[in-house]
Design a protein around this motif. Structure first.
Motif, PDB file in Angstrom:
ATOM      1  N   MET A 249      16.647  -9.926  18.071  1.00 40.70           N
ATOM      2  CA  MET A 249      15.261  -9.509  18.249  1.00 40.70           C
ATOM      3  C   MET A 249      14.941  -8.266  17.432  1.00 40.70           C
ATOM      4  SD  MET A 249      13.189 -11.254  20.194  1.00 40.70           S
ATOM      5  CE  MET A 249      12.024  -9.946  20.480  1.00 40.70           C
ATOM      6  N   PHE A 250      15.857  -7.293  17.450  1.00 40.68           N
ATOM      7  CA  PHE A 250      15.642  -6.064  16.681  1.00 40.68           C
ATOM      8  C   PHE A 250      15.667  -6.340  15.177  1.00 40.68           C
ATOM      9  CE2 PHE A 250      16.851  -4.002  20.700  1.00 40.68           C
ATOM     10  CZ  PHE A 250      15.873  -3.031  20.770  1.00 40.68           C
ATOM     11  N   CYS A 251      16.547  -7.242  14.766  1.00 42.40           N
ATOM     12  CA  CYS A 251      16.588  -7.626  13.339  1.00 42.40           C
ATOM     13  C   CYS A 251      15.283  -8.291  12.929  1.00 42.40           C
ATOM     14  CB  CYS A 251      17.767  -8.561  13.078  1.00 42.40           C
ATOM     15  SG  CYS A 251      19.386  -7.778  13.228  1.00 42.40           S
ATOM     16  N   LEU A 252      14.788  -9.184  13.794  1.00 39.20           N
ATOM     17  CA  LEU A 252      13.535  -9.877  13.495  1.00 39.20           C
ATOM     18  C   LEU A 252      12.345  -8.931  13.505  1.00 39.20           C
ATOM     19  CD1 LEU A 252      14.053 -13.183  15.524  1.00 39.20           C
ATOM     20  CD2 LEU A 252      13.977 -12.948  13.032  1.00 39.20           C
ATOM     21  N   MET A 253      12.439  -7.852  14.294  1.00 37.56           N
ATOM     22  CA  MET A 253      11.374  -6.844  14.283  1.00 37.56           C
ATOM     23  C   MET A 253      11.201  -6.277  12.887  1.00 37.56           C
ATOM     24  SD  MET A 253      11.317  -3.104  16.164  1.00 37.56           S
ATOM     25  CE  MET A 253      12.689  -2.531  15.137  1.00 37.56           C
ATOM     26  N   TRP A 254      12.319  -5.914  12.231  1.00 35.44           N
ATOM     27  CA  TRP A 254      12.248  -5.360  10.881  1.00 35.44           C
ATOM     28  C   TRP A 254      11.836  -6.425   9.864  1.00 35.44           C
ATOM     29  CZ3 TRP A 254      11.607  -0.564  11.270  1.00 35.44           C
ATOM     30  CH2 TRP A 254      12.284   0.192  12.224  1.00 35.44           C
ATOM     31  N   VAL A 255      12.263  -7.682  10.095  1.00 31.88           N
ATOM     32  CA  VAL A 255      11.821  -8.781   9.226  1.00 31.88           C
ATOM     33  C   VAL A 255      10.310  -8.945   9.328  1.00 31.88           C
ATOM     34  CG1 VAL A 255      11.918 -11.292   8.869  1.00 31.88           C
ATOM     35  CG2 VAL A 255      14.020 -10.022   9.319  1.00 31.88           C
ATOM     36  N   ASN A 256       9.808  -8.873  10.562  1.00 31.62           N
ATOM     37  CA  ASN A 256       8.376  -8.992  10.832  1.00 31.62           C
ATOM     38  C   ASN A 256       7.572  -7.965  10.036  1.00 31.62           C
ATOM     39  OD1 ASN A 256       5.803  -9.104  12.002  1.00 31.62           O
ATOM     40  ND2 ASN A 256       6.453  -8.072  13.856  1.00 31.62           N
ATOM     41  N   TRP A 257       7.975  -6.699  10.122  1.00 33.04           N
ATOM     42  CA  TRP A 257       7.217  -5.646   9.437  1.00 33.04           C
ATOM     43  C   TRP A 257       7.493  -5.621   7.940  1.00 33.04           C
ATOM     44  CZ3 TRP A 257       3.146  -4.383  11.738  1.00 33.04           C
ATOM     45  CH2 TRP A 257       3.091  -4.336  13.133  1.00 33.04           C
ATOM     46  N   ALA A 258       8.659  -6.131   7.531  1.00 33.45           N
ATOM     47  CA  ALA A 258       8.934  -6.261   6.091  1.00 33.45           C
ATOM     48  C   ALA A 258       8.012  -7.300   5.469  1.00 33.45           C
ATOM     49  CB  ALA A 258      10.398  -6.641   5.868  1.00 33.45           C
ATOM     50  N   LEU A 259       7.754  -8.381   6.193  1.00 29.14           N
ATOM     51  CA  LEU A 259       6.829  -9.413   5.714  1.00 29.14           C
ATOM     52  C   LEU A 259       5.409  -8.864   5.608  1.00 29.14           C
ATOM     53  CD1 LEU A 259       8.145 -12.448   7.802  1.00 29.14           C
ATOM     54  CD2 LEU A 259       8.202 -12.265   5.305  1.00 29.14           C
ATOM     55  N   GLU A 260       5.003  -8.069   6.606  1.00 28.84           N
ATOM     56  CA  GLU A 260       3.672  -7.451   6.559  1.00 28.84           C
ATOM     57  C   GLU A 260       3.580  -6.470   5.388  1.00 28.84           C
ATOM     58  OE1 GLU A 260      -0.237  -6.628   7.515  1.00 28.84           O
ATOM     59  OE2 GLU A 260       1.063  -8.252   8.200  1.00 28.84           O
ATOM     60  N   THR A 261       4.678  -5.784   5.128  1.00 28.31           N
ATOM     61  CA  THR A 261       4.722  -4.850   3.993  1.00 28.31           C
ATOM     62  C   THR A 261       4.545  -5.593   2.679  1.00 28.31           C
ATOM     63  OG1 THR A 261       6.199  -3.364   5.204  1.00 28.31           O
ATOM     64  CG2 THR A 261       6.132  -3.123   2.811  1.00 28.31           C
ATOM     65  N   ALA A 262       5.269  -6.711   2.532  1.00 22.72           N
ATOM     66  CA  ALA A 262       5.173  -7.513   1.304  1.00 22.72           C
ATOM     67  C   ALA A 262       3.752  -8.036   1.106  1.00 22.72           C
ATOM     68  CB  ALA A 262       6.169  -8.667   1.365  1.00 22.72           C
ATOM     69  N   LYS A 263       3.111  -8.456   2.201  1.00 20.87           N
ATOM     70  CA  LYS A 263       1.720  -8.915   2.139  1.00 20.87           C
ATOM     71  C   LYS A 263       0.807  -7.816   1.611  1.00 20.87           C
ATOM     72  CE  LYS A 263      -0.010 -10.543   5.872  1.00 20.87           C
ATOM     73  NZ  LYS A 263      -0.243 -10.691   7.332  1.00 20.87           N
ATOM     74  N   TRP A 264       0.950  -6.635   2.190  1.00 17.93           N
ATOM     75  CA  TRP A 264       0.074  -5.517   1.822  1.00 17.93           C
ATOM     76  C   TRP A 264       0.332  -5.069   0.389  1.00 17.93           C
ATOM     77  CZ3 TRP A 264       0.381   0.174   1.721  1.00 17.93           C
ATOM     78  CH2 TRP A 264      -0.883   0.777   1.746  1.00 17.93           C
ATOM     79  N   GLN A 265       1.577  -5.127  -0.044  1.00 23.36           N
ATOM     80  CA  GLN A 265       1.906  -4.784  -1.436  1.00 23.36           C
ATOM     81  C   GLN A 265       1.157  -5.678  -2.415  1.00 23.36           C
ATOM     82  OE1 GLN A 265       6.376  -4.744  -1.407  1.00 23.36           O
ATOM     83  NE2 GLN A 265       6.068  -3.048  -2.823  1.00 23.36           N
ATOM     84  N   ILE A 266       1.154  -6.967  -2.116  1.00 27.11           N
ATOM     85  CA  ILE A 266       0.466  -7.937  -2.982  1.00 27.11           C
ATOM     86  C   ILE A 266      -1.042  -7.689  -2.948  1.00 27.11           C
ATOM     87  CG2 ILE A 266      -0.049 -10.387  -3.338  1.00 27.11           C
ATOM     88  CD1 ILE A 266       2.714 -10.963  -2.026  1.00 27.11           C
ATOM     89  N   ALA A 267      -1.569  -7.460  -1.741  1.00 26.24           N
ATOM     90  CA  ALA A 267      -3.015  -7.292  -1.585  1.00 26.24           C
ATOM     91  C   ALA A 267      -3.533  -6.020  -2.246  1.00 26.24           C
ATOM     92  CB  ALA A 267      -3.374  -7.301  -0.097  1.00 26.24           C
ATOM     93  N   ILE A 268      -2.740  -4.941  -2.197  1.00 26.81           N
ATOM     94  CA  ILE A 268      -3.217  -3.652  -2.716  1.00 26.81           C
ATOM     95  C   ILE A 268      -2.904  -3.472  -4.202  1.00 26.81           C
ATOM     96  CG2 ILE A 268      -1.178  -2.179  -2.312  1.00 26.81           C
ATOM     97  CD1 ILE A 268      -3.178  -0.147  -1.031  1.00 26.81           C
ATOM     98  N   ARG A 269      -2.173  -4.393  -4.798  1.00 27.95           N
ATOM     99  CA  ARG A 269      -1.770  -4.265  -6.206  1.00 27.95           C
ATOM    100  C   ARG A 269      -2.947  -4.081  -7.165  1.00 27.95           C
ATOM    101  NH1 ARG A 269       2.536  -8.502  -7.193  1.00 27.95           N
ATOM    102  NH2 ARG A 269       3.664  -7.102  -5.785  1.00 27.95           N
ATOM    103  N   PRO A 270      -4.103  -4.782  -6.965  1.00 26.07           N
ATOM    104  CA  PRO A 270      -5.242  -4.532  -7.867  1.00 26.07           C
ATOM    105  C   PRO A 270      -5.753  -3.090  -7.829  1.00 26.07           C
ATOM    106  CG  PRO A 270      -5.556  -6.579  -6.653  1.00 26.07           C
ATOM    107  CD  PRO A 270      -4.383  -5.886  -6.039  1.00 26.07           C
ATOM    108  N   ILE A 271      -5.448  -2.370  -6.749  1.00 19.77           N
ATOM    109  CA  ILE A 271      -5.894  -0.982  -6.612  1.00 19.77           C
ATOM    110  C   ILE A 271      -4.831  -0.008  -7.078  1.00 19.77           C
ATOM    111  CG2 ILE A 271      -6.636   0.789  -4.950  1.00 19.77           C
ATOM    112  CD1 ILE A 271      -7.635  -1.457  -3.161  1.00 19.77           C
ATOM    113  N   GLN A 272      -3.621  -0.228  -6.591  1.00 22.41           N
ATOM    114  CA  GLN A 272      -2.531   0.713  -6.838  1.00 22.41           C
ATOM    115  C   GLN A 272      -1.196   0.018  -6.610  1.00 22.41           C
ATOM    116  OE1 GLN A 272      -2.877   4.318  -4.466  1.00 22.41           O
ATOM    117  NE2 GLN A 272      -0.674   4.700  -4.567  1.00 22.41           N
ATOM    118  N   VAL A 273      -0.259   0.256  -7.500  1.00 24.20           N
ATOM    119  CA  VAL A 273       1.088  -0.295  -7.337  1.00 24.20           C
ATOM    120  C   VAL A 273       1.880   0.647  -6.422  1.00 24.20           C
ATOM    121  CG1 VAL A 273       3.241  -0.953  -8.482  1.00 24.20           C
ATOM    122  CG2 VAL A 273       1.033  -1.409  -9.598  1.00 24.20           C
TER     123      VAL A 273
END
Length: 321
Positions: free
Chosen positions: A16-40
């Protein structure tokens, strides 16, 4: 709960704790892609922004603080326009929730025991399924037309001599990638619930977990989580627990007076109420359902929020220097 954490199946808690970090890592990857047109932004910096957003969102209605938390890790000139990528990430997750929720509501409606246990009429489910499907289709059209909509908004802003310009370069490939990551993140949520139900001795099949979780998520998504509703959820959860043990209204009032009904606590109460209502079709183990809801709340929200609070505190300390 203590026996579950220290028994032979404690490996599920570690997962469960491992999946917690996987969960937020996936959200991080999403936001990285979404914000790329503004800032890397690098993954570590983006991860910090996600956790900071989770922290502030825990204390604000409808999790609006998520935008403010993420702004802290964006360059000063990009703070306002960084809201658009965050909205895009939320839209993609909502789209997955609505699509899965449509399937979940249909499966839930097909269960022979749902009417006798929940007391709900089938006449309520059919319009709910149709409305959820229509909402999913509408949101999908808006999501994949995000770039043209933003261009029209920028024209309006320019026409009215506004200084803000929202980024437009959201390609179909980027939107599809964000949506894929949202889908994977949703599956992680379901896996977490499955692990916790198993950990607390509630034997549910995979399809039952998917049905219950998808219905619960869509209810929590489409029902406006305003203060009066989350307060209702908190009162509901407290009332159930108190009257199972005591018979006095005064005990419930005392608990509601001494426990601060902040957003993160009322969110827990709302989760408890919805979880009991949905999963009672599969099990009458109310204590187990409450334990699962509490475990998900602690692992997926409170621990990341605490880490995020430390990151925010660090930013304040360095800014003073």
């Amino acid at each position: 709960m203590l026996n579950a954490a220290t028994g032979k199946q404690q490996w599920k808690l570690y997962c469960m704790f491992c999946l917690m970090w996987v969960n937020w890592a996936l959200e991080t990857a999403k936001w990285q892609i979404a914000i790329r047109p503004i800032q890397v932004i690098g993954f570590t910096q983006a991860f910090k922004a996600i956790l900071a957003g989770t922290c502030i969102a825990s204390f604000t209605p409808n999790r609006v603080g998520e935008y403010l938390g993420r702004m802290l890790f964006v360059d000063p000139g990009n703070k306002v326009i960084s809201v658009a990528p965050t909205i895009l990430c939320s839209m993609s997750q909502m789209l997955v929730t609505l699509v899965a929720g449509s399937a979940g509501l249909y499966l839930y409606f097909e269960l022979p025991a749902y009417a006798s246990v929940t007391g709900l009429s089938g006449n309520l489910f059919k319009p709910a399924i149709i409305a959820t499907i229509l909402a999913a289709i509408t949101l999908a059209l808006v999501y994949f037309k995000f770039d043209p909509l933003v261009k029209k908004l920028n024209k309006w802003l320019k026409k009215n001599k506004k200084t803000i310009s929202i980024p437009e370069n959201f390609s179909f490939f980027a939107l599809s990638k964000i949506l894929f990551l949202s889908t994977v993140r949703y599956l992680v949520f379901i896996l977490q619930y499955g692990l916790l139900f198993s950990l607390f001795g509630i034997p549910l099949l995979g399809l039952q977990v998917f049905t219950g979780v998808s219905v619960m998520f869509v209810l929590m998504a489409i029902v406006p989580t305003l203060t009066f509703l989350t307060d209702l959820g908190f009162r509901w959860a407290v009332g159930i627990q108190v009257f199972q043990v005591f018979t006095g209204v005064s005990v419930m009032f005392v608990l509601m007076a001494i426990v601060p009904t902040l957003t993160f606590l009322t969110d827990l109460g709302f989760r408890w109420a919805v979880g009991i209502q949905v999963f009672q079709v599969f099990t009458f183990n109310t204590a187990g359902i409450l334990a699962v809801s509490l475990g998900i709340w602690l692992i997926n929200l409170i621990i990341p929020a605490l880490v995020g609070s430390l990151l925010i505190l660090r930013i304040k300390l360095f800014s003073r220097r």
